[in-house]
Scaffold this motif. Structure first.
Motif: not given
Length: 566
Positions: A126-137
């Motif tokens: 199955v898939e992940w229920d949710s994927v969040t991502a923050t930050g970066g440059s």
């Protein structure tokens, strides 16, 4: 990639508990069970670090992250898949990499990855229920923090992976990933974390698998021109349980009758985990069993709490990271008695580099050079290792074990009857010594110029006295027996007058084997004491000497009486 299986997308349905027969039918009918793109999942837009870089050697790596998949651009080329393929928030076909978590019989992972659920511990993916991502440059160093969550619909327990991607300097040819796995309270399931990447090295789709050991092991792929490397490098936390550097599809589905993620198994280690063929479409993966990483047996229920695993992802031209693989050949060792004292061991490496030995059980045995010295009863574990150099990576160590046992105390004795047959050069004589312990008796020739022994057969080579020693070395019950010697007189054929007409010698038969009473216990090994012989044996020797003398005189007399012819 080569020979890609066409991607199929399935809409995720509520997770049913299928009977084994139903699962078998599903696998047979559907073949590939893929991670679907259901409408309920929440995914943040892609983010990146140093996204304006990655065009030449001076501006570092450009890191793109989306849907828990990555793509690296380095010197204008894609490293993980095609040059222009970047991860997207909702769909990224062709990027076969990501973070996977096995929870019981379920494999949770990224979208659009090929997972064939087959007979094994995994019933569905199955898939992940949710994927969040923050930050970066946009330019220069930076970090991305991503939270991946999945809740088991049967238990309502929530499992999380917090993945941090940190890039410290554009001069670095690597970035660091930190995976923190949270196992909920009350967990009763096996939990395994997988990290997999389908490698593309500077746009080349083939490469040789390699791995090296040490306190910070490395596993990766080097291209067939030996110009670029992609690799995982351990940084801190538990070292991975298993690894893979071979045909990329074997991580996701059965390959050569084996499967790993799709069966919920750990990746292997050692030579079984590597494909050194530089023309193979290889990928690389690592995994942790969250029970084993805390000291529990692999496959046990993972303890509740947070576990942290940190490793580098390296994309480099520094080939010292990926020395050529080498292997050690170290044959098994037989058991020994404590009184034997010591033994020498030997092993070789495929690189020709020297092999060193050490003891993993110093309470039972110690090692100096290639000599193993016995200390006490127990299991002796000897490790053979080969360090790397500028060409070869360190070899995977090989351990051979054997038991050290106490000496027996029950006495035993050997009975060595007289050999039968005619002792003459070129002949053979069977030996039939026995021990009253029932243990097998071994033989040794003390006169190899006259006779030799193979098994229980005595082979006679020349006239003279053949001395054979019967031995029985004992075992943990019986003490070594006192060796027993047996002498066999081997005589050449002797000529005698008469029987063949004038001037024709007649052969005199050689004497029979020495009778049974001509047996003497062996003196202590290394002593110079004479062998004991009986009067019967001496009488036989005197008779033989007299016969030889008489025969010689007759031949001389006949020669003198022969008429002279003109």
């Amino acid at each position: 990639m080569n020979n890609r299986i066409p991607r199929r997308t399935a809409t995720r349905r509520p997770r049913p508990r299928l009977a084994p027969r139903a699962l078998t039918a599903l696998g047979t009918a559907a073949g590939l069970v893929l991670l679907g793109a259901g409408p309920a999942q929440a995914y943040d837009p892609p983010v990146g670090v140093n996204t304006s870089g990655g065009t030449n050697a001076s501006d570092g790596l450009a890191i793109h992250y989306g849907s828990e998949q990555i793509q690296i651009r380095r010197e204008g080329r894609g490293q993980v898949y095609g040059q222009m393929q970047l991860p997207a928030a909702t769909t990224t076909s062709g990027l076969f990499n990501g973070i996977y978590l096995r929870v019981g019989d379920t494999l949770v992972g990224p979208r659009h990855s090929k997972v064939t659920t087959t007979a094994g511990d995994v019933a569905q993916s199955v898939e992940w229920d949710s994927v969040t991502a923050t930050g970066g440059s946009t330019t220069g160093p930076g970090a991305i923090t991503s939270l991946l969550t999945w809740t088991d619909p049967d238990t309502a327990r929530a499992y999380e992976v917090q993945l941090t991607l940190g890039y410290a300097a554009t001069s670095d040819d690597f970035y660091t990933e930190t995976a923190q796995v949270t196992v909920p309270a009350g967990n009763t399931e096996t939990v395994k974390l997988y990290r997999s990447i389908d490698t593309t090295l500077n746009g080349r789709d083939e490469g040789a698998g390699f791995a090296s050991g040490g306190s910070h092991p490395v596993v990766g792929v080097i291209d067939d021109d030996r110009t670029v490397v992609e690799a995982y490098r351990h940084v801190s936390g538990p070292v991975w349980t298993g690894y893979w550097s071979g045909e990329y599809s074997c991580m996701f589905m059965d390959c050569a009758e084996q499967g790993f993620m799709n069966r919920g198994r750990d990746y292997p280690t050692g030579s079984a985990a590597l494909n050194p063929d530089s023309l193979t479409d290889n990928g690389m993966g690592i995994n942790w069993d969250l029970a084993q990483s805390t000291g529990l047996p692999t496959g046990a229920a993972a303890p509740a709490g947070v576990q942290t695993f940190r490793y580098d992802l390296v994309f480099t031209d520094d080939l010292s990271l990926a020395g050529m693989p080498q292997t050690i050949t170290f044959a098994p060792l037989s058991d020994r008695r404590l009184s034997d004292g010591s033994r020498q061991v030997s092993a070789t490496s495929s690189s020709g580099l020297p092999v060193t030995f050490s003891s993993w059980s110093p309470w039972a045995c110690t090692v100096s050079g290639n000599v193993v010295t016995y200390v006490a009863e127990g299991q002796c574990d000897v490790t053979a290792s080969a360090a790397g150099n500028g060409t070869y990576a360190p070899a995977t160590s090989v351990i051979q074990s054997f038991d050290i046992t106490a000496d027996g105390t029950t006495p035993q004795a050997i009975t060595f009857p007289a050999p039968t047959g005619t002792p003459r050069p070129g002949g053979t004589v069977p030996l039939a010594a026995v021990s009253d312990s029932g243990l097998p008796v071994a033989y040794l020739s003390r006169t190899p110029s006259v006779c030799t022994v193979s098994g229980s057969t005595l082979t006679l080579h020349a006239a003279g006295t053949c001395t054979v020693e019967a031995q029985q070395g004992g075992d943990p019950t019986f003490a070594a027996a006192l060796p027993v010697l047996r002498d066999v007189v081997v005589a050449a054929p002797v000529v005698a007058p008469g029987g063949g007409g004038a001037g024709t010698p007649t052969a005199v038969a050689a004497p029979a084997a020495v009778p049974a009473d001509a047996v003497s216990p062996s003196p202590a090994r290394g002593s110079a004491g004479p062998l004991a012989h009986t009067g019967v044996e001496l009488a036989g020797l005197v008779t033989l000497a007299a016969g030889l003398l008489a025969g010689g005189l007759v031949l001389v007399w006949r020669a003198r009486r022969r008429p002279r012819t003109r």
